[in-house]
Design a protein around this motif. Structure first.
Motif, PDB file in Angstrom:
ATOM      1  N   VAL A  51       0.854  -1.188   0.000  1.00 31.76           N
ATOM      2  CA  VAL A  51       0.000   0.000   0.000  1.00 31.76           C
ATOM      3  C   VAL A  51       0.894   1.245   0.000  1.00 31.76           C
ATOM      4  N   THR A  52       0.630   2.167  -0.918  1.00 32.52           N
ATOM      5  CA  THR A  52       1.481   3.350  -1.036  1.00 32.52           C
ATOM      6  C   THR A  52       0.940   4.544  -0.259  1.00 32.52           C
ATOM      7  N   ALA A  53      -0.350   4.548   0.058  1.00 31.91           N
ATOM      8  CA  ALA A  53      -0.919   5.609   0.902  1.00 31.91           C
ATOM      9  C   ALA A  53      -2.011   4.984   1.767  1.00 31.91           C
ATOM     10  N   TYR A  54      -1.868   5.140   3.082  1.00 33.16           N
ATOM     11  CA  TYR A  54      -2.821   4.583   4.036  1.00 33.16           C
ATOM     12  C   TYR A  54      -3.418   5.746   4.813  1.00 33.16           C
ATOM     13  N   VAL A  55      -4.725   5.941   4.671  1.00 32.44           N
ATOM     14  CA  VAL A  55      -5.392   7.087   5.279  1.00 32.44           C
ATOM     15  C   VAL A  55      -6.390   6.575   6.324  1.00 32.44           C
TER      16      VAL A  55
END
Length: 190
Positions: free
Chosen positions: A95-99
């Motif tokens: 995962v490159t962006a975890y919000v």
């Protein structure tokens, strides 16, 4: 830009779809569960994958890991779970962006841009690592071929290298290709 949505929650994903469409993204067919992720990525060829999940399951992480190895894509994950260990697992799965706690439409475009930039950077590093590993393997083969020539023909290391280099130029091949030819012949001759 083509976006694949994965909805691994009970909540509707229509608001996210609408936000993406209003930002000019092309939203592909939605995937209802992470289990179908790899097949969907291979068939639909998205530029980015967005996953909406309450808390990523082990199956989701496994599917992301498989996708990351076989058909890597930037992945943005929206989740309600901010556990440190989980975040490490999610990033490890690709995962490159975890919000956490926040799917605000106004933040969506910058989050996707960060994920794309991070993915490109990781891909560049992976290519550099692969190149370095290949160079190391090539160097080992060349050294082994030099060793064979030194042993079988009584050459010095410099002479063995020069002989390999001369043969490579003569045949129009790379030095490592000549090394690949020398080693099996030496094994055959004993």
């Amino acid at each position: 830009m083509r976006v694949l949505l994965v909805n691994d929650t009970e909540k509707p994903i229509g608001e996210l779809r609408q936000a993406l469409l209003s930002l000019g993204y092309r939203v592909l067919d939605e995937v209802a569960a992470a289990g179908a992720l790899l097949k969907a990525v291979e068939s639909q060829q998205p530029d980015v994958v967005i996953i909406d999940v309450d808390s990523p399951s082990r199956d989701t992480l496994e599917q992301l890991g498989v996708m990351n190895r076989q058909a890597p894509r930037p992945v943005v994950m929206f989740s309600a779970d901010g556990d440190d260990q989980l975040i490490r697992s999610v990033v490890g799965a690709g995962v490159t962006a975890y919000v956490v706690d926040g799917l605000a439409p106004a933040r969506l475009a910058p989050i996707i841009q960060v994920a794309l930039a991070r993915f490109e950077q990781q891909a560049h590093l992976r290519r550099k690592l692969d190149d370095a590993q290949q160079q190391l393997e090539d160097r080992k083969l060349i050294d082994r071929a030099k060793g064979v020539l030194m042993e079988k023909r009584g050459m010095s290391e410099a002479q063995a290298y020069a002989a390999l280099r001369q043969q490579a130029m003569k045949q129009g091949l790379k030095l490592v290709d000549i090394a690949r030819q020398v080693i099996p012949i030496a094994d055959l001759l004993g």
